[in-house]
Design a protein around this motif. Structure first.
Motif, PDB file in Angstrom:
ATOM      1  N   TYR A  25       0.788  -1.240   0.000  1.00 19.60           N
ATOM      2  CA  TYR A  25       0.000   0.000   0.000  1.00 19.60           C
ATOM      3  C   TYR A  25       0.816   1.284   0.000  1.00 19.60           C
ATOM      4  O   TYR A  25       0.257   2.362   0.162  1.00 19.60           O
ATOM      5  N   LYS A  26       2.132   1.190  -0.223  1.00 13.82           N
ATOM      6  CA  LYS A  26       2.992   2.383  -0.138  1.00 13.82           C
ATOM      7  C   LYS A  26       2.564   3.499  -1.080  1.00 13.82           C
ATOM      8  O   LYS A  26       2.730   4.664  -0.756  1.00 13.82           O
ATOM      9  N   ASP A  27       2.008   3.160  -2.233  1.00 17.87           N
ATOM     10  CA  ASP A  27       1.577   4.182  -3.195  1.00 17.87           C
ATOM     11  C   ASP A  27       0.067   4.412  -3.179  1.00 17.87           C
ATOM     12  O   ASP A  27      -0.461   5.137  -4.027  1.00 17.87           O
ATOM     13  N   ILE A  28      -0.630   3.782  -2.221  1.00 16.01           N
ATOM     14  CA  ILE A  28      -2.090   3.858  -2.186  1.00 16.01           C
ATOM     15  C   ILE A  28      -2.599   4.514  -0.902  1.00 16.01           C
ATOM     16  O   ILE A  28      -3.524   5.328  -0.936  1.00 16.01           O
ATOM     17  N   ILE A  29      -1.999   4.147   0.226  1.00 22.06           N
ATOM     18  CA  ILE A  29      -2.450   4.626   1.537  1.00 22.06           C
ATOM     19  C   ILE A  29      -1.287   5.362   2.197  1.00 22.06           C
ATOM     20  O   ILE A  29      -0.170   4.833   2.251  1.00 22.06           O
ATOM     21  N   PRO A  30      -1.509   6.579   2.723  1.00 23.72           N
ATOM     22  CA  PRO A  30      -0.424   7.327   3.382  1.00 23.72           C
ATOM     23  C   PRO A  30       0.189   6.534   4.542  1.00 23.72           C
ATOM     24  O   PRO A  30      -0.488   5.747   5.215  1.00 23.72           O
ATOM     25  N   GLU A  31       1.472   6.765   4.773  1.00 21.65           N
ATOM     26  CA  GLU A  31       2.216   6.012   5.793  1.00 21.65           C
ATOM     27  C   GLU A  31       1.592   6.115   7.180  1.00 21.65           C
ATOM     28  O   GLU A  31       1.479   5.108   7.888  1.00 21.65           O
ATOM     29  N   ASN A  32       1.146   7.302   7.581  1.00 25.26           N
ATOM     30  CA  ASN A  32       0.570   7.442   8.924  1.00 25.26           C
ATOM     31  C   ASN A  32      -0.704   6.623   9.084  1.00 25.26           C
ATOM     32  O   ASN A  32      -0.960   6.059  10.148  1.00 25.26           O
ATOM     33  N   ILE A  33      -1.491   6.511   8.028  1.00 26.48           N
ATOM     34  CA  ILE A  33      -2.714   5.701   8.066  1.00 26.48           C
ATOM     35  C   ILE A  33      -2.349   4.212   8.129  1.00 26.48           C
ATOM     36  O   ILE A  33      -2.963   3.443   8.874  1.00 26.48           O
ATOM     37  N   ARG A  34      -1.342   3.813   7.352  1.00 25.19           N
ATOM     38  CA  ARG A  34      -0.898   2.407   7.384  1.00 25.19           C
ATOM     39  C   ARG A  34      -0.435   2.033   8.787  1.00 25.19           C
ATOM     40  O   ARG A  34      -0.799   0.977   9.313  1.00 25.19           O
ATOM     41  N   GLN A  35       0.364   2.893   9.395  1.00 26.31           N
ATOM     42  CA  GLN A  35       0.896   2.580  10.726  1.00 26.31           C
ATOM     43  C   GLN A  35      -0.217   2.522  11.772  1.00 26.31           C
ATOM     44  O   GLN A  35      -0.219   1.637  12.630  1.00 26.31           O
ATOM     45  N   LEU A  36      -1.155   3.431  11.689  1.00 33.16           N
ATOM     46  CA  LEU A  36      -2.293   3.438  12.621  1.00 33.16           C
ATOM     47  C   LEU A  36      -3.081   2.135  12.504  1.00 33.16           C
ATOM     48  O   LEU A  36      -3.406   1.493  13.505  1.00 33.16           O
ATOM     49  N   PHE A  37      -3.355   1.726  11.257  1.00 36.17           N
ATOM     50  CA  PHE A  37      -4.085   0.480  11.043  1.00 36.17           C
ATOM     51  C   PHE A  37      -3.310  -0.722  11.579  1.00 36.17           C
ATOM     52  O   PHE A  37      -3.870  -1.581  12.276  1.00 36.17           O
ATOM     53  N   LEU A  38      -2.033  -0.800  11.260  1.00 38.32           N
ATOM     54  CA  LEU A  38      -1.222  -1.937  11.708  1.00 38.32           C
ATOM     55  C   LEU A  38      -1.179  -2.032  13.230  1.00 38.32           C
ATOM     56  O   LEU A  38      -1.274  -3.126  13.797  1.00 38.32           O
TER      57      LEU A  38
END
Length: 163
Positions: A25-38
């Motif tokens: 998802y690096k080019d689809i979802i912003p990093e801060n959103i990815r980290q929050l979800f994880l």
């Protein structure tokens, strides 16, 4: 080898999720959103609940965890959902995703339909599911942790329901 995930596998699942999610998802979802979800979806508490209440499978290569898949149990309508399937990038496209999917399908064989929701821009996942006979039912817009996304809903027919 495919086997059920245990509490001792939580750290490996967290690592696979982090690496795979960030790669996918690096080019689809912003990093801060990815980290929050994880942090939320792959916390020790959440993973322990998933181990207890769902079909949670681990793929290993020579004893090393390389991927996982998570399925709900079949509900009263005969439906189940594939909620996650992730394989480390270096082990993708060599059969681990297929083995995880087949193992999960075996576990839910008494059901009628398997649903999966895919981020619409995740073309590799869409190709994977379509190759195995999943059919896209619809696409819709939603908010994921406050970030707008387009999602594709797929279904795989396990067997035709009899009414």
């Amino acid at each position: 080898m495919i086997r059920a995930i245990t509490l001792q596998d939580i750290a490996a699942v967290q690592q696979i999720a982090s690496i795979s999610w960030n790669d996918t998802y690096k080019d689809i979802i912003p990093e801060n959103i990815r980290q929050l979800f994880l942090e939320k979806a792959y916390s020790k508490t959440m993973l322990a609940k998933r181990i207890e209440k769902t079909i949670f499978l681990l793929a290993e290569y020579e004893g090393k965890p390389v991927g996982f898949a998570n399925f709900t149990y079949v509900d009263e309508d005969g439906d189940a959902e594939l909620t996650a399937i992730y394989v480390l990038p270096t082990y993708q496209k060599i059969g681990y995703g297929q083995k995880l999917l087949q193992a999960g399908l075996h576990e839910i064989r008494q059901g009628h339909q398997l649903f999966v929701y895919v981020e619409s821009e995740n073309n590799d996942a869409r190709i994977f599911y379509e190759k195995f006979g999943f059919e896209c039912l619809e696409e819709f817009d939603e908010h994921f942790e406050g970030h707008p996304l387009s999602t594709a809903k797929y279904v795989y027919l396990l067997k035709t329901p009899t009414y």
